[in-house]
Design a protein around this motif. Structure first.
Motif, PDB file in Angstrom:
ATOM      1  N   GLY A   5       0.830  -1.202   0.000  1.00 54.08           N
ATOM      2  CA  GLY A   5       0.000   0.000   0.000  1.00 54.08           C
ATOM      3  C   GLY A   5       0.864   1.251   0.000  1.00 54.08           C
ATOM      4  N   SER A   6       0.432   2.264  -0.755  1.00 62.53           N
ATOM      5  CA  SER A   6       1.257   3.476  -0.907  1.00 62.53           C
ATOM      6  C   SER A   6       0.532   4.723  -0.419  1.00 62.53           C
ATOM      7  N   GLY A   7      -0.438   4.543   0.484  1.00 65.66           N
ATOM      8  CA  GLY A   7      -1.206   5.677   0.996  1.00 65.66           C
ATOM      9  C   GLY A   7      -0.486   6.418   2.101  1.00 65.66           C
ATOM     10  N   ALA A   8      -1.270   7.009   2.988  1.00 62.42           N
ATOM     11  CA  ALA A   8      -0.706   7.833   4.062  1.00 62.42           C
ATOM     12  C   ALA A   8       0.354   7.059   4.840  1.00 62.42           C
ATOM     13  N   GLY A   9       0.015   5.835   5.248  1.00 63.39           N
ATOM     14  CA  GLY A   9       0.956   5.055   6.040  1.00 63.39           C
ATOM     15  C   GLY A   9       2.077   4.482   5.198  1.00 63.39           C
ATOM     16  N   GLY A  10       1.723   3.708   4.166  1.00 62.40           N
ATOM     17  CA  GLY A  10       2.722   3.015   3.358  1.00 62.40           C
ATOM     18  C   GLY A  10       3.635   3.953   2.590  1.00 62.40           C
ATOM     19  N   LEU A  31       4.300  -2.403  -3.029  1.00 59.32           N
ATOM     20  CA  LEU A  31       3.306  -3.070  -3.868  1.00 59.32           C
ATOM     21  C   LEU A  31       1.989  -2.325  -3.689  1.00 59.32           C
ATOM     22  N   GLU A  32       1.514  -1.749  -4.768  1.00 61.37           N
ATOM     23  CA  GLU A  32       0.299  -0.939  -4.706  1.00 61.37           C
ATOM     24  C   GLU A  32      -0.714  -1.501  -5.697  1.00 61.37           C
ATOM     25  N   ALA A  33      -1.900  -1.794  -5.190  1.00 62.85           N
ATOM     26  CA  ALA A  33      -2.927  -2.410  -6.035  1.00 62.85           C
ATOM     27  C   ALA A  33      -3.394  -1.499  -7.169  1.00 62.85           C
ATOM     28  N   SER A  36     -11.398   5.140  -6.853  1.00 63.29           N
ATOM     29  CA  SER A  36     -11.942   4.408  -5.703  1.00 63.29           C
ATOM     30  C   SER A  36     -11.568   2.927  -5.704  1.00 63.29           C
ATOM     31  N   TRP A  37     -11.564   2.364  -4.512  1.00 66.81           N
ATOM     32  CA  TRP A  37     -11.434   0.912  -4.352  1.00 66.81           C
ATOM     33  C   TRP A  37     -12.823   0.339  -4.585  1.00 66.81           C
ATOM     34  N   LEU A  38     -13.012  -0.353  -5.727  1.00 64.22           N
ATOM     35  CA  LEU A  38     -14.349  -0.836  -6.083  1.00 64.22           C
ATOM     36  C   LEU A  38     -14.449  -2.355  -6.092  1.00 64.22           C
ATOM     37  N   ALA A  71      -9.319  15.400   2.257  1.00 58.05           N
ATOM     38  CA  ALA A  71      -9.582  16.835   2.277  1.00 58.05           C
ATOM     39  C   ALA A  71      -8.387  17.617   2.820  1.00 58.05           C
ATOM     40  N   GLY A  72      -7.536  16.981   3.605  1.00 60.92           N
ATOM     41  CA  GLY A  72      -6.328  17.656   4.085  1.00 60.92           C
ATOM     42  C   GLY A  72      -6.346  18.122   5.525  1.00 60.92           C
ATOM     43  N   ALA A  73      -7.453  17.915   6.246  1.00 59.46           N
ATOM     44  CA  ALA A  73      -7.523  18.360   7.645  1.00 59.46           C
ATOM     45  C   ALA A  73      -6.502  17.576   8.480  1.00 59.46           C
ATOM     46  N   SER A  74      -5.621  18.277   9.171  1.00 60.49           N
ATOM     47  CA  SER A  74      -4.479  17.636   9.834  1.00 60.49           C
ATOM     48  C   SER A  74      -4.400  18.066  11.299  1.00 60.49           C
ATOM     49  N   VAL A 105       2.385  -3.772   6.418  1.00 64.04           N
ATOM     50  CA  VAL A 105       1.073  -3.778   5.778  1.00 64.04           C
ATOM     51  C   VAL A 105       0.381  -2.439   6.010  1.00 64.04           C
ATOM     52  N   ALA A 106       0.001  -1.789   4.914  1.00 66.98           N
ATOM     53  CA  ALA A 106      -0.650  -0.472   4.999  1.00 66.98           C
ATOM     54  C   ALA A 106      -1.725  -0.374   3.931  1.00 66.98           C
ATOM     55  N   GLY A 107      -2.655  -1.295   3.958  1.00 65.24           N
ATOM     56  CA  GLY A 107      -3.702  -1.353   2.931  1.00 65.24           C
ATOM     57  C   GLY A 107      -4.991  -0.669   3.342  1.00 65.24           C
ATOM     58  N   ASN A 108      -4.955   0.081   4.440  1.00 67.81           N
ATOM     59  CA  ASN A 108      -6.131   0.717   5.046  1.00 67.81           C
ATOM     60  C   ASN A 108      -6.906  -0.369   5.816  1.00 67.81           C
ATOM     61  N   THR A 159      -5.308  11.200   9.567  1.00 70.89           N
ATOM     62  CA  THR A 159      -4.153  11.027   8.678  1.00 70.89           C
ATOM     63  C   THR A 159      -2.851  11.605   9.236  1.00 70.89           C
ATOM     64  N   LEU A 160      -2.914  12.766   9.869  1.00 67.28           N
ATOM     65  CA  LEU A 160      -1.686  13.320  10.449  1.00 67.28           C
ATOM     66  C   LEU A 160      -1.060  12.312  11.414  1.00 67.28           C
ATOM     67  N   THR A 161      -1.896  11.636  12.178  1.00 69.24           N
ATOM     68  CA  THR A 161      -1.373  10.653  13.136  1.00 69.24           C
ATOM     69  C   THR A 161      -0.848   9.405  12.418  1.00 69.24           C
TER      70      THR A 161
HETATM   71  C1  LIG Z   1     -13.174  11.728   0.796  1.00 60.71           C
HETATM   72  C2  LIG Z   1     -12.159  11.574   1.891  1.00 60.71           C
HETATM   73  C3  LIG Z   1     -11.745  12.685   2.612  1.00 60.71           C
HETATM   74  C4  LIG Z   1     -10.813  12.542   3.640  1.00 60.71           C
HETATM   75  N1  LIG Z   1     -10.398  13.654   4.324  1.00 60.71           N
HETATM   76  C5  LIG Z   1      -9.508  13.533   5.324  1.00 60.71           C
HETATM   77  C6  LIG Z   1      -9.040  14.665   6.057  1.00 60.71           C
HETATM   78  O1  LIG Z   1      -9.399  15.810   5.757  1.00 60.71           O
HETATM   79  N2  LIG Z   1      -8.177  14.469   7.074  1.00 60.71           N
HETATM   80  C7  LIG Z   1      -7.746  13.233   7.410  1.00 60.71           C
HETATM   81  O2  LIG Z   1      -6.970  13.128   8.364  1.00 60.71           O
HETATM   82  N3  LIG Z   1      -8.142  12.149   6.732  1.00 60.71           N
HETATM   83  C8  LIG Z   1      -9.002  12.271   5.695  1.00 60.71           C
HETATM   84  N4  LIG Z   1      -9.408  11.165   5.008  1.00 60.71           N
HETATM   85  C9  LIG Z   1      -8.883   9.866   5.423  1.00 60.71           C
HETATM   86  C10 LIG Z   1      -7.544   9.555   4.826  1.00 60.71           C
HETATM   87  O3  LIG Z   1      -7.618   9.512   3.432  1.00 60.71           O
HETATM   88  C11 LIG Z   1      -7.079   8.215   5.375  1.00 60.71           C
HETATM   89  O4  LIG Z   1      -7.077   8.297   6.779  1.00 60.71           O
HETATM   90  C12 LIG Z   1      -5.690   7.816   4.974  1.00 60.71           C
HETATM   91  O5  LIG Z   1      -5.422   8.002   3.620  1.00 60.71           O
HETATM   92  C13 LIG Z   1      -5.489   6.368   5.376  1.00 60.71           C
HETATM   93  O6  LIG Z   1      -4.180   5.987   5.133  1.00 60.71           O
HETATM   94  P1  LIG Z   1      -3.830   4.474   4.947  1.00 60.71           P
HETATM   95  O7  LIG Z   1      -2.375   4.414   4.687  1.00 60.71           O
HETATM   96  O8  LIG Z   1      -4.384   3.717   6.077  1.00 60.71           O
HETATM   97  O9  LIG Z   1      -4.656   3.983   3.677  1.00 60.71           O
HETATM   98  P2  LIG Z   1      -4.808   4.566   2.226  1.00 60.71           P
HETATM   99  O10 LIG Z   1      -4.316   5.950   2.137  1.00 60.71           O
HETATM  100  O11 LIG Z   1      -6.193   4.306   1.822  1.00 60.71           O
HETATM  101  O12 LIG Z   1      -3.841   3.658   1.367  1.00 60.71           O
HETATM  102  C14 LIG Z   1      -4.020   2.288   1.263  1.00 60.71           C
HETATM  103  C15 LIG Z   1      -3.429   1.826  -0.056  1.00 60.71           C
HETATM  104  O13 LIG Z   1      -3.197   0.449   0.003  1.00 60.71           O
HETATM  105  C16 LIG Z   1      -3.544  -0.140  -1.210  1.00 60.71           C
HETATM  106  N5  LIG Z   1      -3.855  -1.536  -0.961  1.00 60.71           N
HETATM  107  C17 LIG Z   1      -4.839  -2.041  -0.194  1.00 60.71           C
HETATM  108  N6  LIG Z   1      -4.808  -3.381  -0.198  1.00 60.71           N
HETATM  109  C18 LIG Z   1      -3.766  -3.736  -0.976  1.00 60.71           C
HETATM  110  C19 LIG Z   1      -3.229  -4.980  -1.364  1.00 60.71           C
HETATM  111  N7  LIG Z   1      -3.754  -6.125  -0.949  1.00 60.71           N
HETATM  112  N8  LIG Z   1      -2.151  -4.979  -2.186  1.00 60.71           N
HETATM  113  C20 LIG Z   1      -1.612  -3.818  -2.619  1.00 60.71           C
HETATM  114  N9  LIG Z   1      -2.087  -2.608  -2.274  1.00 60.71           N
HETATM  115  C21 LIG Z   1      -3.164  -2.574  -1.468  1.00 60.71           C
HETATM  116  C22 LIG Z   1      -4.735   0.672  -1.671  1.00 60.71           C
HETATM  117  O14 LIG Z   1      -4.893   0.552  -3.059  1.00 60.71           O
HETATM  118  C23 LIG Z   1      -4.346   2.064  -1.236  1.00 60.71           C
HETATM  119  O15 LIG Z   1      -3.665   2.759  -2.240  1.00 60.71           O
HETATM  120  C24 LIG Z   1     -10.307  11.285   3.952  1.00 60.71           C
HETATM  121  C25 LIG Z   1     -10.707  10.184   3.210  1.00 60.71           C
HETATM  122  C26 LIG Z   1     -11.608  10.308   2.201  1.00 60.71           C
HETATM  123  C27 LIG Z   1     -11.999   9.103   1.438  1.00 60.71           C
END
Ligand SMILES: Cc1cc2nc3c(=O)[nH]c(=O)nc-3n(C[C@H](O)[C@H](O)[C@H](O)COP(=O)(O)OP(=O)(O)OC[C@H]3O[C@@H](n4cnc5c(N)ncnc54)[C@H](O)[C@@H]3O)c2cc1C
Ligand code: SF4
Lengths: 193, 522
Positions: free
Chosen positions: B16-21, B38-40, B61-63, B97-100, B266-269, B499-501
């Motif tokens: 996963g390549s989101g906030a955590g990964g 590895l990013e899906a 979106s994740w669909l 949205a960016g609220a931190s 692991v950082a897949g949300n 997300t900031l956390t």
């Molecule tokens: C509309 C919206 C508005 C938001 N606004 C705010 C805000 O203002 N402030 C705030 O603090 N938070 C906000 N958030 C929440 C914020 O986006 C999440 O808290 C944060 O991105 C979570 O980070 P994460 O690393 O857990 O997961 P994500 O950022 O979701 O990243 C997970 C990644 O892992 C990948 N993945 C999952 N499973 C697999 C797998 N099996 N193999 C490979 N890759 C995989 C996914 O494709 C995804 O890219 C908002 C969310 C949304 C949807």
């Protein structure tokens, strides 16, 4: 998924017979709005929608059902026609949808003890409301809630301005132009860059 | 960019390549550690993002199939879409949205401060605000959070003006344009916000921080990152000793590949992370990886949420400008006199016309619905987000029969509101209504929760291994070289957007992993 305005083609160029052959029709109408942004989006005041699975009578009836479920009194038929367009496409790709829609339209006539479409709009609405929860109703509601509001004519009608990137965002286009309330303190809302 | 061989077992593999990964990967790469991400999802950019709600929804979106159960309203309104999160490089930071906001001191000790709450599985975090403060500093600097590090706040838009007026009339003290990871001035090679109003669709200005536009490019510059988009992990494997040593993923063509690993993060949300652990069961880990506590997938939190929209006699044009344009923090205190423990934030929110139709009153139609939509241009809106109670029975499970495109059981998301969540929502609806009435609203529309955007707690941190899945460093209690690096780690939800956390914990975890690796402990 965004939809452009209904294509306006020249309905006269298509003969009635051709539709009958394929069993489908053309839905036609005239824009109510004669000025403003909505009219500007349409190349001409008349519009026509070529149907692929449904007849024009069925299309017309579905348009009226859609109006009854989402009754925006001043929203043009041309926008509702976009819902019919999507329902027709769904019916074309799935025979079950076509069956569902046709059965629903027959049901309407039964409930109206006659030609539902010829009733006045409030009477039509009252009958449709009673069908809430049926698959027919849900199909049209679910399609409408996306199709009706996801097109540029609807945006013009409701005043939504949509995409802004190409225009430099709203930075110099009114993002803080509300003037019927006092402006917040500068600490709370600092001046823009 | 690094090219790490599939049989190379010296790299850290981040899923996963989101906030955590994304953050963890960059921090490790900066320290000279080789990382495979590895990013899906696919890789998009400011150029390919769309100012179009439904179009962007389809793009980001994740669909993949998910199912729902429980009494929460989302299960009825959006039965196949429990969460609104992303599958793309950058994860949900592309459309956040960016609220931190920092979690508050008292919220890290929820059990101590709130006491036992019936039906809730409350626990204190195994770390404190003090432990995190230096890392919060780093995260805010990295993300360019406004009102920190001398960065000015953003200018408020029309939606904010309405909230501010009502807030002042109600006597709220702390209302401003928020702490946002959105550039109010050019910074870090990214321009300032031009008030596009499509923050949820990926920022086409790159003014908003995301791991896609910051962490990942920075990591690539080090030469230590091997980023593989369209690589969906289906299983984590372990050796005879029980240490994880490889991950199996489906590549862009749907072919299964196996990447060897020294460490797996692991950082897949919080839905996919526990799902992956559960789907990685083996004879040694019959209930799923790292699940000796039985807590994997449990304590799923999604924040108490709701929205209040209101219409006025005059135009607002709320869609113009930042989606989350301002905040009131006065209610985010712990004050049981209000009838619930914990607190909530009130944040402006706007939806474009297409999403307003979908979310205003899910399933809605008829004259009332149309009247609200007819007044869309005169509408203001806010989102309510507060601490929800962790409950063991709110959980992610592997579906017994439904499978995804790779043959893996799909996740089921079960959720019931806790009475505390309901009491808090009622209070928040009341306050939201009062704010808009004070500002002159003619109609108020309380709006039920959207599909979850904040997904938390499903592999939570705990001091004792029986109470949770990972320790205070996100390291699995059961497996030393397995880490959880996203919001699944949260012990409790707190009232702040998470997300900031998540980013803060990832920076801290990178230090820990680097140290453990150099000590050859992992
Ligand atoms: C509309 C919206 C508005 C938001 N606004 C705010 C805000 O203002 N402030 C705030 O603090 N938070 C906000 N958030 C929440 C914020 O986006 C999440 O808290 C944060 O991105 C979570 O980070 P994460 O690393 O857990 O997961 P994500 O950022 O979701 O990243 C997970 C990644 O892992 C990948 N993945 C999952 N499973 C697999 C797998 N099996 N193999 C490979 N890759 C995989 C996914 O494709 C995804 O890219 C908002 C969310 C949304 C949807
Ligand atoms: S409002 Fe600002 S942050 Fe949001 S998408 Fe537009 S430029 Fe980016």
């Amino acid at each position: 998924m965004k939809q452009t305005p209904v294509e306006v083609n020249a309905p006269v160029a298509l003969t009635r017979r051709r539709f009958l052959k394929t069993g489908s029709g053309v839905l036609m109408g005239t824009l109510m709005a004669t000025g403003g942004t909505l009219a500007a989006l349409a190349p001409s005041r008349t519009w026509a929608l070529t149907m692929s699975a449904l007849t024009d009578a069925e299309g017309d009836k579905l348009l009226k059902v859609t109006r009854a479920i989402f009754p925006h009194d001043t929203l043009d038929d041309a926008v509702y026609a976009l819902v019919v367009k999507d329902l027709d496409a769904a019916a074309a790709s799935d025979a079950n949808v076509a069956k569902l829609l046709r059965a629903g339209l027959q049901d309407l006539d039964q409930r109206a003890s006659g030609d539902w479409a010829s009733l006045d709009y409030l009477a039509r609405e009252n009958i449709v409301i009673k069908m809430a929860g049926t698959d027919f109703f849900e199909k049209i509601r679910g399609t409408s809630v996306v199709s009706l509001y996801n097109n540029e004519m609807a945006w013009a009608h409701f005043g939504y301005e949509g995409a802004s990137y190409d225009k430099g965002g709203y930075f110099d286009r009114g993002f803080q132009d509300l003037n019927w309330l006092p402006d917040p303190d500068a600490n709370a809302s600092p001046a823009k860059a | 960019m690094a090219n790490i061989a599939l049989d190379d077992d010296t790299a850290v593999v981040v899923i996963g390549s989101g906030a955590g990964g994304g953050t963890l990967a960059n921090e490790l790469c900066q320290k000279g550690i080789k990382v495979v991400v590895l990013e899906a999802g696919a890789r998009e950019s400011a150029q390919t993002f769309q100012n179009d709600e439904w179009g962007s929804f389809g793009q980001l979106s994740w669909l993949d199939k998910r199912t729902t159960s429980g009494s929460w309203r989302v299960a009825r309104d959006f039965s196949g879409l429990p969460a609104w999160i992303c599958k793309t490089v950058g994860g949900s930071t592309t459309h956040w949205a960016g609220a931190s906001l920092r979690i508050q001191d008292h919220e890290f000790k929820a059990l101590t401060n709130y006491g036992k709450v019936e039906g809730a599985n409350l626990l204190d975090w195994p770390l404190t605000l003090q432990d995190l403060e230096p890392y919060y500093d780093k995260a805010e600097k990295k993300m360019g959070v406004t009102r920190t590090n001398g960065i000015p706040g953003l200018p408020g838009n029309n939606n904010f003006k309405v909230m501010y007026d009502g807030a002042k009339k109600l006597g709220y003290k702390d209302c401003h344009t928020g702490r946002m990871a959105i550039n109010s001035r050019n910074r870090d090679g990214r321009g300032h916000c031009r008030q596009l109003g499509f923050c949820f669709q990926g920022c086409k200005m790159d003014a908003k921080w995301s791991t896609m536009n910051s962490e990942i490019p920075m990591a690539e510059k080090t030469g230590n990152l091997d980023l593989r988009p369209k690589a969906q992990v289906v299983k984590i494997e372990h050796d005879k000793s029980g240490k994880v040593n490889a991950v199996v993923y489906a590549d862009a063509d749907g072919n299964l590949q196996k990447q060897m690993a020294r460490v797996v993060c692991v950082a897949g949300n919080s839905i996919e992370t526990p799902r992956l652990l559960l789907n990685s069961e083996s004879s040694k880990h019959p209930d799923g990886l790292a699940n000796s506590s039985g807590q994997v997938g449990r304590n799923y939190m999604r924040h108490m949420t709701g929205s209040v929209y209101a219409t006025f006699d005059e135009p607002v044009h709320m869609w113009r400008g930042t989606t989350m344009a301002g905040i009131i923090t006065d209610e985010s205190r712990h004050d049981p006199a209000r009838g619930f423990v914990g607190g909530y934030e009130m944040e402006t929110l706007s939806l474009g016309l297409p999403f307003m139709a979908a979310f205003l009153d899910p399933g809605g139609w008829g004259r009332d619905f149309c009247r609200a939509m007819d007044n869309y241009a005169n509408m203001a809106g806010m989102w309510l987000v507060g601490e929800d109670m962790p409950q063991e029975s709110n959980r992610i499970t592997a579906h017994a029969s439904e499978k995804d495109q790779f043959g893996m059981p799909v996740p089921n998301v079960h959720f019931d509101d806790h009475p505390n969540d309901i009491a808090m929502r009622e209070h928040a609806f009341g306050q939201g209504r009062a704010i808009y009435e004070a500002a002159g609203a003619n109609h108020i529309y309380p709006v039920p929760p959207y599909p979850s955007t904040h997904n938390l707690g499903t592999c939570r941190m705990s001091a004792k291994s029986a109470d949770g899945v990972v320790n205070g460093n996100g390291q699995a209690h059961d497996i030393d070289n397995l880490f959880i690096s996203d919001g699944s780690q949260f012990t409790t939800g707190a009232s702040e957007n998470p997300t900031l956390t998540i980013v803060t914990l990832a920076i801290r975890q990178a230090d820990y992993i680097a140290k453990q690796m150099s000590m050859k402990a992992i």
